[in-house]
Design a protein around this motif. Structure first.
Motif: not given
Lengths: 77, 140
Positions: A31, A34-35, A37-39, A41-44, A50, B46, B49, B53, B56-57, B116, B123, B130, B140
């Protein structure tokens, strides 16, 4: 015939993989990873920033998760 | 904020509404198929990803036999859970088909699985928002 057999075996392997059991710690790590890595990549951010963000978030997720686990320990019995 | 507005080139009204409609399409697409919103904007990294994400969840959550809420909830928490689960878009139905034996929250595994699945939904909603903002031209 061979391709259909391999497709069925691949589907069965997939189902077997879904049914895999995870320990509490494994679930927490998956958990958090995964979260994070996702966060990340979501930000600039620049690539170096990163990676730092992902590692820092992952560490905090794990620390807070284990910390809350220990904080609840006295009330578990 | 005022500086940002003055720095941008003036955009005509029809162009503005067209961009807004396009952004809405991008947002809805990103919700229905995780990552599609970003893919439409050619944000390939993105998009991958987001797809992985949420995938997988959902996969792990359904594998742990988490509770996938339905519209026939009994209380506010069930309804909130349903909204969170619906956030996964098309993956909600994938999770349904993966959970052939139904949920089992009598064990901790099932409870974790529920989290999960809900996280995947929330998410994905965040990712879709986004993509929507990016399509509107916001940073962004």
């Amino acid at each position: 015939m061979t391709s259909s057999t391999s497709a069925v075996s691949a589907a069965l392997a997939l189902i077997a993989l879904i049914a895999v059991k995870l320990s509490h710690l494994q679930a927490l790590v998956i958990f958090a990873l995964v979260i994070s890595v996702a966060f990340g990549f979501l930000g600039r951010r620049q690539p170096k920033e990163r990676v730092k963000y992902i590692l820092w978030t992952l560490l905090l997720f794990l620390l807070v998760g284990v910390g809350i686990g220990w904080a609840m320990y006295p009330f578990s019995r | 904020m005022a500086e940002e507005t003055t720095a941008q080139e003036p955009v005509s009204q029809p162009q503005n509404s067209r961009r807004e409609a396009l952004a809405l399409v991008v947002g809805v697409a990103g919700w229905l198929v995780p990552g599609l919103g970003h893919a439409l904007l050619k944000m390939w990294g993105r998009a991958v990803i987001c797809f992985l994400t949420v995938g997988v969840l959902v996969w792990v959550g359904a594998g742990m036999r988490g509770n996938l809420f339905t519209s026939r909830g009994n209380d506010a928490f069930d309804s909130l859970g349903y909204i969170a689960d619906l956030g996964t878009g098309g993956f909600y139905f994938v999770a349904r088909s993966l959970e052939t034996n139904g949920p089992d929250v009598s064990r901790a595994d099932g409870d974790y699985g529920t989290r999960f699945l809900a996280t995947a939904g929330v998410f994905n909603l965040l990712a879709a928002l986004h993509a929507y903002e990016a399509a509107r031209g916001r940073k962004a």
